[in-house]
Design a protein around this motif. Sequence first.
Motif, PDB file in Angstrom:
ATOM      1  N   GLN A  20      33.993  78.381  54.532  1.00  0.00           N
ATOM      2  CA  GLN A  20      34.119  77.624  53.300  1.00  0.00           C
ATOM      3  C   GLN A  20      33.020  76.581  53.232  1.00  0.00           C
ATOM      4  OE1 GLN A  20      37.841  75.596  53.075  1.00  0.00           O
ATOM      5  NE2 GLN A  20      37.430  74.269  54.801  1.00  0.00           N
ATOM      6  N   ALA A  21      32.650  76.222  52.024  1.00  0.00           N
ATOM      7  CA  ALA A  21      31.637  75.193  51.821  1.00  0.00           C
ATOM      8  C   ALA A  21      31.963  74.443  50.543  1.00  0.00           C
ATOM      9  CB  ALA A  21      30.253  75.819  51.727  1.00  0.00           C
ATOM     10  N   LEU A  22      31.653  73.154  50.547  1.00  0.00           N
ATOM     11  CA  LEU A  22      31.915  72.298  49.397  1.00  0.00           C
ATOM     12  C   LEU A  22      30.646  71.537  49.071  1.00  0.00           C
ATOM     13  CD1 LEU A  22      33.963  70.963  47.418  1.00  0.00           C
ATOM     14  CD2 LEU A  22      34.379  69.262  49.223  1.00  0.00           C
ATOM     15  N   LEU A  23      30.269  71.545  47.806  1.00  0.00           N
ATOM     16  CA  LEU A  23      29.100  70.813  47.313  1.00  0.00           C
ATOM     17  C   LEU A  23      29.575  69.929  46.174  1.00  0.00           C
ATOM     18  CD1 LEU A  23      25.964  70.409  47.125  1.00  0.00           C
ATOM     19  CD2 LEU A  23      25.979  72.296  45.464  1.00  0.00           C
ATOM     20  N   THR A  24      29.300  68.639  46.253  1.00  0.00           N
ATOM     21  CA  THR A  24      29.672  67.697  45.196  1.00  0.00           C
ATOM     22  C   THR A  24      28.394  67.096  44.626  1.00  0.00           C
ATOM     23  OG1 THR A  24      31.711  67.190  46.372  1.00  0.00           O
ATOM     24  CG2 THR A  24      31.042  65.652  44.654  1.00  0.00           C
ATOM     25  N   LEU A  25      28.310  67.098  43.288  1.00  0.00           N
ATOM     26  CA  LEU A  25      27.109  66.646  42.589  1.00  0.00           C
ATOM     27  C   LEU A  25      27.485  65.826  41.363  1.00  0.00           C
ATOM     28  CD1 LEU A  25      25.344  70.127  42.435  1.00  0.00           C
ATOM     29  CD2 LEU A  25      24.550  68.195  43.788  1.00  0.00           C
ATOM     30  N   ALA A  76      32.173  69.578  41.404  1.00  0.00           N
ATOM     31  CA  ALA A  76      32.211  70.063  42.784  1.00  0.00           C
ATOM     32  C   ALA A  76      32.299  71.581  42.763  1.00  0.00           C
ATOM     33  CB  ALA A  76      33.403  69.474  43.527  1.00  0.00           C
ATOM     34  N   LEU A  77      31.626  72.193  43.719  1.00  0.00           N
ATOM     35  CA  LEU A  77      31.641  73.642  43.897  1.00  0.00           C
ATOM     36  C   LEU A  77      32.226  73.929  45.272  1.00  0.00           C
ATOM     37  CD1 LEU A  77      30.776  76.624  43.426  1.00  0.00           C
ATOM     38  CD2 LEU A  77      28.516  75.963  44.327  1.00  0.00           C
ATOM     39  N   LEU A  78      33.300  74.698  45.302  1.00  0.00           N
ATOM     40  CA  LEU A  78      33.905  75.143  46.555  1.00  0.00           C
ATOM     41  C   LEU A  78      33.735  76.650  46.632  1.00  0.00           C
ATOM     42  CD1 LEU A  78      35.731  74.827  49.091  1.00  0.00           C
ATOM     43  CD2 LEU A  78      37.685  75.151  47.558  1.00  0.00           C
ATOM     44  N   LEU A  79      33.186  77.125  47.737  1.00  0.00           N
ATOM     45  CA  LEU A  79      33.083  78.554  48.018  1.00  0.00           C
ATOM     46  C   LEU A  79      33.912  78.818  49.267  1.00  0.00           C
ATOM     47  CD1 LEU A  79      29.242  78.964  47.544  1.00  0.00           C
ATOM     48  CD2 LEU A  79      31.022  79.646  45.942  1.00  0.00           C
ATOM     49  N   ALA A  80      34.818  79.773  49.183  1.00  0.00           N
ATOM     50  CA  ALA A  80      35.655  80.131  50.336  1.00  0.00           C
ATOM     51  C   ALA A  80      35.642  81.648  50.475  1.00  0.00           C
ATOM     52  CB  ALA A  80      37.076  79.618  50.147  1.00  0.00           C
ATOM     53  N   LEU A  81      35.305  82.121  51.658  1.00  0.00           N
ATOM     54  CA  LEU A  81      35.219  83.551  51.940  1.00  0.00           C
ATOM     55  C   LEU A  81      36.338  83.927  52.895  1.00  0.00           C
ATOM     56  CD1 LEU A  81      33.492  86.177  51.663  1.00  0.00           C
ATOM     57  CD2 LEU A  81      32.237  85.390  53.689  1.00  0.00           C
ATOM     58  N   ASP A  82      37.211  84.840  52.448  1.00  0.00           N
ATOM     59  CA  ASP A  82      38.235  85.351  53.356  1.00  0.00           C
ATOM     60  C   ASP A  82      37.875  86.797  53.676  1.00  0.00           C
ATOM     61  OD1 ASP A  82      39.280  86.989  51.269  1.00  0.00           O
ATOM     62  OD2 ASP A  82      40.824  85.523  50.764  1.00  0.00           O
TER      63      ASP A  82
END
Length: 142
Positions: A20-25, A76-82
């Motif tokens: 998972q990754a989170l980017l806040t802008l 914010a962009l959250l990417l989560a890979l399962d």
Amino acid sequence: MFVTDSASPTSLLGQPCRRQALLTLPAQEAHVSTARHFAADLLETWSVPASERDSAVLIVDELAANAARYGHERMALLLALDHEALHIVVTDSGAAVERHRPDIAPDEHGRGTGIVQYLAPSTEIHQTRGGREVRASLRCSP
């Protein structure tokens, strides 16, 4: 800008995931390309196949553009890979957006959410206390 990337047994979505990754802008149009490039580079690092990566990056672009346009302070962009899917979540601090404007031609406005719904088998939009949250999930075979 705030970025996290981690391998985690549970994600910020409250379900098991591999990465998972989170980017806040700031919610500004100038930062849409940052979100798009972040997603493209990260998904390549995570070994997401090119065709799925391309669809995901297009979804990120459309959702980040909407968040930049309608969010007031931040996005914010959250990417989560399962093991079966890539989950894309974009949040912003904006108010609800009117969905249908009869005075604007369909060719001039509103294709972004249509593109997202076409590419992602699962999409959800929620109004939250702090703004809006849009979720899109893609099948993914990393």
